[in-house]
Motif scaffolding. Structure first.
Motif, PDB file in Angstrom:
ATOM      1  N   MET A 127       0.847  -1.191   0.000  1.00 19.08           N
ATOM      2  CA  MET A 127       0.000   0.000   0.000  1.00 19.08           C
ATOM      3  C   MET A 127       0.885   1.244   0.000  1.00 19.08           C
ATOM      4  O   MET A 127       1.893   1.318   0.680  1.00 19.08           O
ATOM      5  CB  MET A 127      -0.901   0.001   1.242  1.00 19.08           C
ATOM      6  CG  MET A 127      -1.874  -1.163   1.279  1.00 19.08           C
ATOM      7  SD  MET A 127      -3.125  -1.060  -0.028  1.00 19.08           S
ATOM      8  CE  MET A 127      -4.066   0.348   0.548  1.00 19.08           C
ATOM      9  N   SER A 128       0.457   2.295  -0.740  1.00 18.97           N
ATOM     10  CA  SER A 128       1.268   3.495  -0.890  1.00 18.97           C
ATOM     11  C   SER A 128       1.480   4.217   0.429  1.00 18.97           C
ATOM     12  O   SER A 128       2.507   4.867   0.626  1.00 18.97           O
ATOM     13  CB  SER A 128       0.602   4.445  -1.899  1.00 18.97           C
ATOM     14  OG  SER A 128      -0.680   4.844  -1.432  1.00 18.97           O
ATOM     15  N   GLU A 129       0.491   4.094   1.375  1.00 23.40           N
ATOM     16  CA  GLU A 129       0.646   4.821   2.632  1.00 23.40           C
ATOM     17  C   GLU A 129       1.778   4.276   3.491  1.00 23.40           C
ATOM     18  O   GLU A 129       2.199   4.939   4.450  1.00 23.40           O
ATOM     19  CB  GLU A 129      -0.673   4.813   3.418  1.00 23.40           C
ATOM     20  CG  GLU A 129      -1.155   3.424   3.834  1.00 23.40           C
ATOM     21  CD  GLU A 129      -2.132   2.850   2.821  1.00 23.40           C
ATOM     22  OE1 GLU A 129      -2.910   1.947   3.199  1.00 23.40           O
ATOM     23  OE2 GLU A 129      -2.133   3.309   1.662  1.00 23.40           O
ATOM     24  N   HIS A 130       2.271   3.095   3.178  1.00 22.28           N
ATOM     25  CA  HIS A 130       3.373   2.541   3.944  1.00 22.28           C
ATOM     26  C   HIS A 130       4.724   3.075   3.478  1.00 22.28           C
ATOM     27  O   HIS A 130       5.729   2.884   4.143  1.00 22.28           O
ATOM     28  CB  HIS A 130       3.364   1.014   3.866  1.00 22.28           C
ATOM     29  CG  HIS A 130       2.152   0.396   4.499  1.00 22.28           C
ATOM     30  ND1 HIS A 130       1.738   0.727   5.761  1.00 22.28           N
ATOM     31  CD2 HIS A 130       1.270  -0.531   4.016  1.00 22.28           C
ATOM     32  CE1 HIS A 130       0.645   0.007   6.063  1.00 22.28           C
ATOM     33  NE2 HIS A 130       0.341  -0.738   5.015  1.00 22.28           N
ATOM     34  N   PHE A 131       4.744   3.736   2.318  1.00 21.93           N
ATOM     35  CA  PHE A 131       5.973   4.347   1.841  1.00 21.93           C
ATOM     36  C   PHE A 131       6.070   5.777   2.367  1.00 21.93           C
ATOM     37  O   PHE A 131       5.065   6.406   2.690  1.00 21.93           O
ATOM     38  CB  PHE A 131       6.013   4.354   0.307  1.00 21.93           C
ATOM     39  CG  PHE A 131       6.211   2.998  -0.299  1.00 21.93           C
ATOM     40  CD1 PHE A 131       7.484   2.484  -0.497  1.00 21.93           C
ATOM     41  CD2 PHE A 131       5.118   2.218  -0.666  1.00 21.93           C
ATOM     42  CE1 PHE A 131       7.670   1.224  -1.052  1.00 21.93           C
ATOM     43  CE2 PHE A 131       5.289   0.965  -1.224  1.00 21.93           C
ATOM     44  CZ  PHE A 131       6.563   0.463  -1.410  1.00 21.93           C
ATOM     45  N   ILE A 132       7.290   6.278   2.435  1.00 21.59           N
ATOM     46  CA  ILE A 132       7.503   7.650   2.906  1.00 21.59           C
ATOM     47  C   ILE A 132       7.015   8.603   1.826  1.00 21.59           C
ATOM     48  O   ILE A 132       7.498   8.583   0.694  1.00 21.59           O
ATOM     49  CB  ILE A 132       8.998   7.894   3.211  1.00 21.59           C
ATOM     50  CG1 ILE A 132       9.447   6.983   4.369  1.00 21.59           C
ATOM     51  CG2 ILE A 132       9.242   9.353   3.553  1.00 21.59           C
ATOM     52  CD1 ILE A 132      10.936   7.064   4.662  1.00 21.59           C
ATOM     53  N   GLN A 133       6.041   9.441   2.171  1.00 18.76           N
ATOM     54  CA  GLN A 133       5.439  10.374   1.225  1.00 18.76           C
ATOM     55  C   GLN A 133       6.125  11.732   1.290  1.00 18.76           C
ATOM     56  O   GLN A 133       6.700  12.120   2.311  1.00 18.76           O
ATOM     57  CB  GLN A 133       3.942  10.530   1.523  1.00 18.76           C
ATOM     58  CG  GLN A 133       3.159   9.229   1.475  1.00 18.76           C
ATOM     59  CD  GLN A 133       3.131   8.605   0.091  1.00 18.76           C
ATOM     60  OE1 GLN A 133       3.026   9.310  -0.920  1.00 18.76           O
ATOM     61  NE2 GLN A 133       3.231   7.272   0.028  1.00 18.76           N
ATOM     62  N   ARG A 134       6.027  12.471   0.200  1.00 20.98           N
ATOM     63  CA  ARG A 134       6.776  13.724   0.058  1.00 20.98           C
ATOM     64  C   ARG A 134       6.446  14.749   1.136  1.00 20.98           C
ATOM     65  O   ARG A 134       7.329  15.456   1.621  1.00 20.98           O
ATOM     66  CB  ARG A 134       6.505  14.321  -1.329  1.00 20.98           C
ATOM     67  CG  ARG A 134       7.256  15.618  -1.597  1.00 20.98           C
ATOM     68  CD  ARG A 134       7.198  15.961  -3.060  1.00 20.98           C
ATOM     69  NE  ARG A 134       7.921  17.184  -3.364  1.00 20.98           N
ATOM     70  CZ  ARG A 134       8.249  17.581  -4.586  1.00 20.98           C
ATOM     71  NH1 ARG A 134       7.907  16.838  -5.623  1.00 20.98           N
ATOM     72  NH2 ARG A 134       8.901  18.697  -4.796  1.00 20.98           N
ATOM     73  N   ARG A 135       5.195  14.862   1.535  1.00 25.72           N
ATOM     74  CA  ARG A 135       4.795  15.900   2.483  1.00 25.72           C
ATOM     75  C   ARG A 135       4.681  15.389   3.928  1.00 25.72           C
ATOM     76  O   ARG A 135       4.168  16.087   4.790  1.00 25.72           O
ATOM     77  CB  ARG A 135       3.473  16.527   2.044  1.00 25.72           C
ATOM     78  CG  ARG A 135       3.594  17.329   0.760  1.00 25.72           C
ATOM     79  CD  ARG A 135       2.265  17.925   0.314  1.00 25.72           C
ATOM     80  NE  ARG A 135       2.437  18.776  -0.849  1.00 25.72           N
ATOM     81  CZ  ARG A 135       2.500  18.359  -2.099  1.00 25.72           C
ATOM     82  NH1 ARG A 135       2.400  17.059  -2.351  1.00 25.72           N
ATOM     83  NH2 ARG A 135       2.662  19.198  -3.098  1.00 25.72           N
ATOM     84  N   SER A 136       5.180  14.213   4.186  1.00 21.74           N
ATOM     85  CA  SER A 136       5.081  13.652   5.534  1.00 21.74           C
ATOM     86  C   SER A 136       6.286  14.046   6.389  1.00 21.74           C
ATOM     87  O   SER A 136       7.371  14.337   5.855  1.00 21.74           O
ATOM     88  CB  SER A 136       4.993  12.128   5.458  1.00 21.74           C
ATOM     89  OG  SER A 136       6.235  11.598   5.018  1.00 21.74           O
ATOM     90  N   PRO A 137       6.123  14.066   7.722  1.00 17.79           N
ATOM     91  CA  PRO A 137       7.276  14.335   8.597  1.00 17.79           C
ATOM     92  C   PRO A 137       8.408  13.341   8.404  1.00 17.79           C
ATOM     93  O   PRO A 137       9.585  13.707   8.508  1.00 17.79           O
ATOM     94  CB  PRO A 137       6.671  14.227  10.013  1.00 17.79           C
ATOM     95  CG  PRO A 137       5.216  14.503   9.823  1.00 17.79           C
ATOM     96  CD  PRO A 137       4.872  13.938   8.484  1.00 17.79           C
ATOM     97  N   ASP A 138       8.068  12.087   8.118  1.00 18.50           N
ATOM     98  CA  ASP A 138       9.101  11.075   7.913  1.00 18.50           C
ATOM     99  C   ASP A 138       9.980  11.391   6.706  1.00 18.50           C
ATOM    100  O   ASP A 138      11.158  11.020   6.672  1.00 18.50           O
ATOM    101  CB  ASP A 138       8.465   9.688   7.737  1.00 18.50           C
ATOM    102  CG  ASP A 138       8.242   8.989   9.070  1.00 18.50           C
ATOM    103  OD1 ASP A 138       8.654   9.550  10.111  1.00 18.50           O
ATOM    104  OD2 ASP A 138       7.654   7.894   9.064  1.00 18.50           O
ATOM    105  N   PHE A 139       9.393  12.068   5.700  1.00 19.02           N
ATOM    106  CA  PHE A 139      10.199  12.421   4.531  1.00 19.02           C
ATOM    107  C   PHE A 139      11.365  13.317   4.940  1.00 19.02           C
ATOM    108  O   PHE A 139      12.512  13.099   4.540  1.00 19.02           O
ATOM    109  CB  PHE A 139       9.335  13.130   3.479  1.00 19.02           C
ATOM    110  CG  PHE A 139      10.113  13.572   2.263  1.00 19.02           C
ATOM    111  CD1 PHE A 139      10.278  12.715   1.188  1.00 19.02           C
ATOM    112  CD2 PHE A 139      10.695  14.837   2.203  1.00 19.02           C
ATOM    113  CE1 PHE A 139      11.006  13.108   0.071  1.00 19.02           C
ATOM    114  CE2 PHE A 139      11.424  15.239   1.096  1.00 19.02           C
ATOM    115  CZ  PHE A 139      11.573  14.372   0.027  1.00 19.02           C
ATOM    116  N   TRP A 140      11.067  14.315   5.752  1.00 20.46           N
ATOM    117  CA  TRP A 140      12.115  15.256   6.138  1.00 20.46           C
ATOM    118  C   TRP A 140      13.047  14.661   7.176  1.00 20.46           C
ATOM    119  O   TRP A 140      14.242  14.956   7.183  1.00 20.46           O
ATOM    120  CB  TRP A 140      11.479  16.560   6.620  1.00 20.46           C
ATOM    121  CG  TRP A 140      10.712  17.219   5.519  1.00 20.46           C
ATOM    122  CD1 TRP A 140       9.360  17.342   5.400  1.00 20.46           C
ATOM    123  CD2 TRP A 140      11.269  17.780   4.316  1.00 20.46           C
ATOM    124  NE1 TRP A 140       9.031  17.946   4.213  1.00 20.46           N
ATOM    125  CE2 TRP A 140      10.186  18.235   3.533  1.00 20.46           C
ATOM    126  CE3 TRP A 140      12.562  17.939   3.838  1.00 20.46           C
ATOM    127  CZ2 TRP A 140      10.365  18.850   2.291  1.00 20.46           C
ATOM    128  CZ3 TRP A 140      12.751  18.544   2.605  1.00 20.46           C
ATOM    129  CH2 TRP A 140      11.659  18.991   1.858  1.00 20.46           C
TER     130      TRP A 140
END
Length: 392
Positions: free
Chosen positions: A1-14
């Motif tokens: 599922m895409s939500e399990h990947f780090i998304q561009r606007r998520s805190p985990d991305f930064w």
């Protein structure tokens, strides 16, 4: 599922991007920490320019050798644990290098450090490919490559400036302390892997992975980009210092160290052009990067210092854009054996740095700067030919 990947606007991305950029800073600040000191080593130890360049080449050669086993270790122990161990060993070996009093000991510890650097250098690309969503991998890789540019730049500036103020050993000691603090931040900030599948270490599987990618012509072409372009970058910067030490420039070690602030152009280009490749295609953006590198190489023949700086800025801007594009492209095209694909790209990359960077010393000794420029023009032209004949 895409939500399990780090998304561009998520805190985990930064968080993840910050951690990987800091890890890249430590890796490349240490790897290139002696490059601004090559003329000093030649004077202090009474050695030739080619011998002085070994302080860089032994590290890149050892790093390339370690890349043969790093993917196998990361498949078994996990991505984050291998990267963190790499940073810890890098900092510890930095203290040993700073304490070295003889050139042979310095070379030995530089080789040990180079071997330890492979952990993060190889696995960061794999982590990005596994953990980030597809629509932001180009940006994530661009941010990581910008960290390599900052590290490479600051490693040279810190050592060059502090060597002029104190000594080369004091400069490298301070760098080891900074590396230790950055390693702590990395350990805290990097999110754990969610898409890592642990596998037992297998030499047969490692060979299978390497063979799989080497038998694919387009992927082999991307590996060759790393060999050719990195070899050109290291050759230019290695012997630029020797050129600018001579008349009419007569620049000091500290002043030459600050020339590496040109890497700021690479910080911007790696992010900007990395994201453009997501939109316009890797091949098209890579050709633009290579054209800039070719122009910069030719312009470096000028005798004006301002034009030489502009030439190096053009080359550096193009190089880091190309590195960001090719490294991301390589990972995206690796449908299987992703860690081995990253390792092979970097293996070619650092073999190019080691072999071509050291070979440039003989070119410099025989034909000075025109010989160096001719060598780099041939390397970039070969990369253009490979790109022109590659598939999108």
């Amino acid at each position: 599922m895409s939500e399990h990947f780090i998304q561009r606007r998520s805190p985990d991305f930064w968080r993840a991007s910050l951690a990987l950029s800091i890890g890249a800073f430590v890796t490349f600040a240490n790897l290139y920490s002696t490059q601004a000191l090559l003329p000093l080593f030649a004077r202090e130890f009474g050695i030739s320019p080619a011998s002085a360049s070994l302080s860089l080449s032994v590290s890149t050669a050892a790093l390339a050798l370690a890349l043969l086993i790093t993917p196998m270790l990361s498949d078994h122990a996990g991505r984050k644990s291998v990267m963190l161990t790499s940073l810890i060993l890098t900092a510890l070996s930095g203290f040993a290098i700073a304490a070295s009093q003889h050139y042979l000991w310095l070379l030995l510890f530089r080789a040990v450090q180079g071997f330890s650097l492979a952990g993060l250098a190889a696995i960061a690309m794999t982590y990005v490919g596994e953990e980030f969503a597809a629509n932001c991998r180009g940006l994530a890789m661009g941010l990581y490559v910008s960290g390599t540019a900052i590290g490479g730049m600051m490693g040279r500036i810190v050592t060059g400036t502090l060597t002029e103020l104190f000594s080369w050993s004091a400069a490298l000691l301070i760098l080891a302390i900074i590396s230790s603090l950055c390693t702590l931040i990395f350990a805290i900030a990097l999110p754990p892997s969610r898409h890592f599948d642990r596998r037992s270490a297998s030499l047969a599987e490692m060979r299978q992975g390497f063979s799989f990618h080497l038998q694919r012509p387009d992927q082999l072409g991307r590996f060759m980009h790393g060999f050719l372009l990195m070899g050109g970058l290291v050759t230019l910067y290695n012997y630029l210092g020797f050129r600018l030490h001579q008349s009419p420039y007569l620049m000091s070690d500290g002043q030459i160290g600050w020339l590496f602030s040109i890497y700021l152009t690479g910080i911007f280009s790696s992010i900007w052009l990395g994201s453009k490749a997501d939109k316009y295609g890797a091949r098209n953006i890579l050709l633009i990067c290579l054209a800039l590198m070719l122009s910069g190489t030719l312009l470096s023949l000028a005798t004006s210092l301002s034009l030489i700086i502009l030439a190096m800025a053009l080359y550096t801007f193009g190089f880091f854009g190309a590195h960001s594009v090719v490294s991301s492209w390589c990972g995206q095209q690796a449908q299987s054996f992703k860690a081995q694909a990253s390792a092979l790209y970097l293996l070619f990359y650092y073999v190019g740095s080691s072999v071509l960077g050291a070979s440039g010393g003989y070119i410099w000794s025989q034909w000075q700067w025109p010989g160096v420029v001719t060598m780099v023009l041939i390397l970039v032209s070969c990369s253009i030919l490979i790109t022109w004949n590659s598939k999108q």
